[in-house]
Write a protein that holds these residues in place. Structure first.
Motif, PDB file in Angstrom:
ATOM      1  N   LEU A  76     -73.774  -0.519  71.573  1.00  0.00           N
ATOM      2  CA  LEU A  76     -75.179  -0.508  71.197  1.00  0.00           C
ATOM      3  C   LEU A  76     -76.046  -1.084  72.312  1.00  0.00           C
ATOM      4  O   LEU A  76     -77.104  -0.542  72.634  1.00  0.00           O
ATOM      5  N   LEU A  77     -75.580  -2.154  72.947  1.00  0.00           N
ATOM      6  CA  LEU A  77     -76.339  -2.762  74.044  1.00  0.00           C
ATOM      7  C   LEU A  77     -76.431  -1.818  75.237  1.00  0.00           C
ATOM      8  O   LEU A  77     -77.470  -1.718  75.891  1.00  0.00           O
ATOM      9  N   ILE A  78     -75.350  -1.129  75.535  1.00  0.00           N
ATOM     10  CA  ILE A  78     -75.376  -0.163  76.642  1.00  0.00           C
ATOM     11  C   ILE A  78     -76.339   0.973  76.320  1.00  0.00           C
ATOM     12  O   ILE A  78     -77.119   1.404  77.178  1.00  0.00           O
ATOM     13  N   TRP A  79     -76.333   1.453  75.081  1.00  0.00           N
ATOM     14  CA  TRP A  79     -77.231   2.524  74.682  1.00  0.00           C
ATOM     15  C   TRP A  79     -78.690   2.089  74.823  1.00  0.00           C
ATOM     16  O   TRP A  79     -79.520   2.832  75.345  1.00  0.00           O
ATOM     17  N   ILE A  80     -79.007   0.869  74.386  1.00  0.00           N
ATOM     18  CA  ILE A  80     -80.381   0.352  74.483  1.00  0.00           C
ATOM     19  C   ILE A  80     -80.783   0.205  75.943  1.00  0.00           C
ATOM     20  O   ILE A  80     -81.890   0.580  76.332  1.00  0.00           O
TER      21      ILE A  80
END
Length: 60
Positions: A4-8
């Motif tokens: 999720l952090l990489i996507w954001i």
């Protein structure tokens, strides 16, 4: 959770190829047009006179 952090992070940070840089060929085109405009402004009247004389000498 790291996914999720990489996507954001990818959504907030622009891609490298879309960072707004002007391509080199656009800069070359703009600079060439500027050079032509400057030369026309400086040498335009003289070039016009030379062309008129050449056409008059050919036309008789």
């Amino acid at each position: 959770m790291p996914t999720l952090l990489i996507w954001i992070e990818r959504r907030l940070r622009p891609a490298r190829d879309e960072d707004g840089d002007v391509p080199g060929w656009v800069m070359i085109t703009v600079m060439s047009a500027g050079i032509v405009a400057a030369l026309t402004a400086i040498a335009g009247p003289e070039l016009s006179r030379i062309l008129s004389q050449a056409l008059a000498s050919v036309g008789g």
